[in-house]
Design a protein around this motif. Sequence first.
Motif, short mmCIF file in Angstrom:
data_model
loop_
_atom_site.label_atom_id
_atom_site.label_comp_id
_atom_site.label_asym_id
_atom_site.label_seq_id
_atom_site.Cartn_x
_atom_site.Cartn_y
_atom_site.Cartn_z
N GLY A 198 0.79 -1.23 0.00
CA GLY A 198 0.00 0.00 0.00
C GLY A 198 0.82 1.27 0.00
N GLY A 199 2.14 1.14 -0.04
CA GLY A 199 3.03 2.30 -0.03
C GLY A 199 3.75 2.41 1.30
N PRO A 200 4.51 3.49 1.50
CA PRO A 200 4.50 4.70 0.68
C PRO A 200 5.51 4.72 -0.45
CG PRO A 200 5.76 5.11 2.66
CD PRO A 200 5.25 3.70 2.78
N THR A 201 6.35 3.66 -0.60
CA THR A 201 7.40 3.70 -1.61
C THR A 201 7.24 2.56 -2.60
OG1 THR A 201 8.92 2.37 -0.28
CG2 THR A 201 9.02 4.78 0.01
N ASN A 202 7.87 2.72 -3.78
CA ASN A 202 7.83 1.68 -4.80
C ASN A 202 9.11 1.73 -5.63
OD1 ASN A 202 7.05 -0.32 -6.54
ND2 ASN A 202 5.41 0.84 -7.53
N PRO A 203 10.27 1.49 -5.00
CA PRO A 203 11.53 1.59 -5.74
C PRO A 203 11.67 0.58 -6.86
CG PRO A 203 11.88 0.59 -3.58
CD PRO A 203 10.47 1.10 -3.59
N GLY A 204 10.99 -0.55 -6.75
CA GLY A 204 11.09 -1.56 -7.80
C GLY A 204 10.52 -1.12 -9.12
N ASP A 205 9.68 -0.08 -9.11
CA ASP A 205 9.12 0.47 -10.34
C ASP A 205 9.86 1.73 -10.76
OD1 ASP A 205 7.38 0.35 -12.49
OD2 ASP A 205 5.83 1.53 -11.50
N ASP A 206 11.10 1.88 -10.29
CA ASP A 206 11.96 3.02 -10.64
C ASP A 206 11.33 4.35 -10.21
OD1 ASP A 206 14.44 3.88 -11.78
OD2 ASP A 206 13.34 4.68 -13.50
N LYS A 207 10.74 4.34 -9.01
CA LYS A 207 10.09 5.55 -8.49
C LYS A 207 10.77 6.04 -7.22
CE LYS A 207 5.51 4.52 -10.39
NZ LYS A 207 4.08 4.29 -10.11
N LEU A 208 10.93 7.36 -7.15
CA LEU A 208 11.43 8.00 -5.94
C LEU A 208 10.30 8.43 -5.01
CD1 LEU A 208 14.22 10.25 -7.51
CD2 LEU A 208 14.52 8.09 -6.27
N ASP A 209 9.12 7.94 -5.27
CA ASP A 209 7.92 8.36 -4.54
C ASP A 209 7.99 8.02 -3.05
OD1 ASP A 209 7.33 8.43 -7.23
OD2 ASP A 209 5.32 7.63 -7.02
N HIS A 210 7.50 8.94 -2.24
CA HIS A 210 7.12 8.68 -0.86
C HIS A 210 5.72 9.28 -0.71
CE1 HIS A 210 6.85 8.99 3.51
NE2 HIS A 210 7.81 8.07 3.56
N LEU A 211 4.71 8.43 -0.85
CA LEU A 211 3.33 8.91 -0.89
C LEU A 211 2.98 9.67 0.38
CD1 LEU A 211 1.45 5.81 -2.36
CD2 LEU A 211 2.38 7.78 -3.59
N THR A 212 2.23 10.75 0.21
CA THR A 212 1.77 11.54 1.34
C THR A 212 0.28 11.81 1.21
OG1 THR A 212 1.95 13.64 2.52
CG2 THR A 212 2.46 13.68 0.17
N ALA A 213 -0.40 11.77 2.35
CA ALA A 213 -1.83 12.10 2.39
C ALA A 213 -2.07 13.59 2.56
CB ALA A 213 -2.51 11.33 3.52
N ASP A 214 -1.02 14.38 2.68
CA ASP A 214 -1.16 15.83 2.83
C ASP A 214 -2.02 16.37 1.68
OD1 ASP A 214 -0.81 18.62 2.78
OD2 ASP A 214 1.25 18.51 3.48
N PRO A 215 -3.16 17.02 1.98
CA PRO A 215 -4.06 17.47 0.92
C PRO A 215 -3.42 18.46 -0.04
CG PRO A 215 -4.73 18.36 3.05
CD PRO A 215 -3.71 17.33 3.32
N ALA A 216 -2.38 19.15 0.38
CA ALA A 216 -1.72 20.12 -0.50
C ALA A 216 -1.06 19.45 -1.70
CB ALA A 216 -0.68 20.92 0.28
N TYR A 217 -0.88 18.12 -1.64
CA TYR A 217 -0.21 17.42 -2.72
C TYR A 217 -1.17 16.83 -3.76
CZ TYR A 217 4.28 17.77 -0.38
OH TYR A 217 5.44 18.25 0.19
#
Length: 215
Positions: free
Chosen positions: A27-46
Amino acid sequence: MSEIVFVADFTSERQWVAGRSWAYPDGGPTNPGDDKLDHLTADPAYSRTGTFRATRRSDGLWDTGLLTTEDSAEDFMVRTGDRLEARVRLPVGLGAWPAIWTWRDGGNEVDAFEYHPDNPDLLELTNHVRPGGGYVHDDAVRPGETIDLAVTFGRRDVVWWLNGREVLADGRGVGSRWHAHLIVNLSVCAGRYHPPPEPTARELSYEVESLVVRR
């Protein structure tokens, strides 16, 4: 197929869950195996304003915005025969990886679009259910440009439109019983397939001005 059955209200917590998705490991927040630097955030500003943002973190990852209808109170899903229509303003900065796509139970993915500014005139349109789709080059596609996208999830044919013109039909379709949740997000490339952000970049964004589903 003229009735609108879904109008995206990104502020609605009944329609959308922010900052987590089962399309990401655990469910996250990261997915490095898909070549993503993502760190998912629930902050509504995003994400909740319709502008999907990513900002650099001190650990080398990026806080990123994602909204999904999975696990939401309304639990909306697109299904075979539906037509999704969206108006988006494409990102400018290298490393930005915007997408509107579908997901359910570890698959059922159809990408209404993906985009990478290092390929400035190229949209990636992919059916992962019955593998099909392809790349579309078009002069209307440029970093910072606003475009109208549409995709029909047909039983035997997934068809994509750009600015009201059909640009791709895969001849594969999704089958008669397909259904899946919606995901709208901005990822950040880690550099394996597309360049990562410039070292001086601190923020990336793209905007989804509207999103509706017709049935």
